[in-house]
Design a protein around this motif. Sequence first.
Motif, PDB file in Angstrom:
ATOM      1  N   HIS A 181     -31.136 -34.741  18.526  1.00  0.00           N
ATOM      2  CA  HIS A 181     -32.526 -35.047  18.197  1.00  0.00           C
ATOM      3  C   HIS A 181     -33.218 -33.830  17.579  1.00  0.00           C
ATOM      4  O   HIS A 181     -34.021 -33.958  16.654  1.00  0.00           O
ATOM      5  N   ALA A 182     -32.901 -32.651  18.109  1.00  0.00           N
ATOM      6  CA  ALA A 182     -33.506 -31.428  17.585  1.00  0.00           C
ATOM      7  C   ALA A 182     -33.118 -31.203  16.124  1.00  0.00           C
ATOM      8  O   ALA A 182     -33.954 -30.868  15.285  1.00  0.00           O
ATOM      9  N   PHE A 183     -31.848 -31.403  15.809  1.00  0.00           N
ATOM     10  CA  PHE A 183     -31.398 -31.189  14.430  1.00  0.00           C
ATOM     11  C   PHE A 183     -31.901 -32.297  13.511  1.00  0.00           C
ATOM     12  O   PHE A 183     -32.182 -32.047  12.333  1.00  0.00           O
ATOM     13  N   ALA A 184     -32.027 -33.510  14.047  1.00  0.00           N
ATOM     14  CA  ALA A 184     -32.586 -34.598  13.236  1.00  0.00           C
ATOM     15  C   ALA A 184     -34.046 -34.310  12.908  1.00  0.00           C
ATOM     16  O   ALA A 184     -34.496 -34.527  11.771  1.00  0.00           O
ATOM     17  N   PHE A 185     -34.802 -33.819  13.906  1.00  0.00           N
ATOM     18  CA  PHE A 185     -36.196 -33.456  13.669  1.00  0.00           C
ATOM     19  C   PHE A 185     -36.284 -32.336  12.634  1.00  0.00           C
ATOM     20  O   PHE A 185     -37.104 -32.387  11.704  1.00  0.00           O
ATOM     21  N   GLY A 186     -35.440 -31.322  12.808  1.00  0.00           N
ATOM     22  CA  GLY A 186     -35.458 -30.209  11.870  1.00  0.00           C
ATOM     23  C   GLY A 186     -35.119 -30.642  10.452  1.00  0.00           C
ATOM     24  O   GLY A 186     -35.717 -30.158   9.486  1.00  0.00           O
ATOM     25  N   SER A 187     -34.170 -31.557  10.329  1.00  0.00           N
ATOM     26  CA  SER A 187     -33.788 -32.048   9.006  1.00  0.00           C
ATOM     27  C   SER A 187     -34.948 -32.762   8.327  1.00  0.00           C
ATOM     28  O   SER A 187     -35.198 -32.579   7.134  1.00  0.00           O
ATOM     29  N   ARG A 188     -35.657 -33.587   9.106  1.00  0.00           N
ATOM     30  CA  ARG A 188     -36.817 -34.283   8.530  1.00  0.00           C
ATOM     31  C   ARG A 188     -37.910 -33.290   8.174  1.00  0.00           C
ATOM     32  O   ARG A 188     -38.588 -33.433   7.145  1.00  0.00           O
ATOM     33  N   ARG A 189     -38.068 -32.285   9.007  1.00  0.00           N
ATOM     34  CA  ARG A 189     -39.137 -31.289   8.801  1.00  0.00           C
ATOM     35  C   ARG A 189     -38.945 -30.522   7.502  1.00  0.00           C
ATOM     36  O   ARG A 189     -39.921 -30.212   6.805  1.00  0.00           O
ATOM     37  N   VAL A 190     -37.700 -30.213   7.160  1.00  0.00           N
ATOM     38  CA  VAL A 190     -37.447 -29.394   5.966  1.00  0.00           C
ATOM     39  C   VAL A 190     -36.952 -30.219   4.779  1.00  0.00           C
ATOM     40  O   VAL A 190     -36.708 -29.670   3.705  1.00  0.00           O
ATOM     41  N   ASN A 191     -36.790 -31.525   4.994  1.00  0.00           N
ATOM     42  CA  ASN A 191     -36.308 -32.410   3.932  1.00  0.00           C
ATOM     43  C   ASN A 191     -34.933 -31.972   3.427  1.00  0.00           C
ATOM     44  O   ASN A 191     -34.657 -31.925   2.219  1.00  0.00           O
ATOM     45  N   ALA A 192     -34.071 -31.630   4.385  1.00  0.00           N
ATOM     46  CA  ALA A 192     -32.697 -31.239   4.070  1.00  0.00           C
ATOM     47  C   ALA A 192     -31.837 -31.568   5.284  1.00  0.00           C
ATOM     48  O   ALA A 192     -32.306 -31.507   6.425  1.00  0.00           O
ATOM     49  N   GLY A 193     -30.593 -31.919   5.033  1.00  0.00           N
ATOM     50  CA  GLY A 193     -29.708 -32.262   6.133  1.00  0.00           C
ATOM     51  C   GLY A 193     -29.128 -31.026   6.802  1.00  0.00           C
ATOM     52  O   GLY A 193     -28.403 -30.250   6.166  1.00  0.00           O
ATOM     53  N   VAL A 194     -29.467 -30.822   8.074  1.00  0.00           N
ATOM     54  CA  VAL A 194     -28.960 -29.684   8.837  1.00  0.00           C
ATOM     55  C   VAL A 194     -28.152 -30.235  10.010  1.00  0.00           C
ATOM     56  O   VAL A 194     -28.653 -31.073  10.765  1.00  0.00           O
ATOM     57  N   CYS A 195     -26.922 -29.797  10.156  1.00  0.00           N
ATOM     58  CA  CYS A 195     -26.087 -30.344  11.217  1.00  0.00           C
ATOM     59  C   CYS A 195     -25.508 -29.238  12.088  1.00  0.00           C
ATOM     60  O   CYS A 195     -25.182 -28.157  11.608  1.00  0.00           O
TER      61      CYS A 195
END
Length: 228
Positions: A181-195
């Motif tokens: 959930h943390a990485f999904a939130f971060g990905s949405r926040r920066v508009n980039a896929g972070v895994c």
Amino acid sequence: MVDHMLRSLRDCPSLDGDIWISGLDVGALGKGAPADLQDFVKRIKPTAVGDGPAAATVAALDAGVQTPLLVTTCDHPLLTPEMISYVIEGAESDGCDLAVGLATRSVIQKAYPETKRTYLPLKPEGYSGCNLFLVRNKNGRKALDFWRSIGRDRKHPWKLARHLSYGTLFRMLLGRLNLDHAFAFGSRRVNAGVCPVIIPIAEAAIDVDKPSDLELVSSILAKAGKNG
């Protein structure tokens, strides 16, 4: 310490192309390298210096370094080709823009209960960074900018809240935030896929930040017969 790290990069079959280094003199590196690294060191080129891995990577990209780009630190003498492969394969499997290598608390503590690491308070068990990242494409730059801004405020929760949301921050501080959930939130926040890529190897999270780390790493390398 640097020699061990360079050998791991050299011996990883997944890596090819140029090797870039930030903050070390390439000429001095070549003069001090052992015989088995002389040819590899010739592939190393200097790039811009930054305050920390994120800033240095952004500076390198701005200077023209191309993606995909594997990023690690020079104080990572326990790095192995296997660890590198985990991150590369995990990033390719996920299809993300930026992959972040992590090790779990349970794996680290089982192998080295005496070591003290900093853990991200994320469910289900806490995770330690491995100083190993893969920027797969230009879109990963967005995540690096965000990471750099968070890094400046990471010890100040209320400043950190400016980058996150108060609800997300409180859940993280209370240990109630799930890793995915943390990485999904971060990905949405920066508009980039972070895994996140979980590396099931305790040594992946052990770098050399203080004398006790140096003692631990030296003992691990001695047991493995890698003192040179």
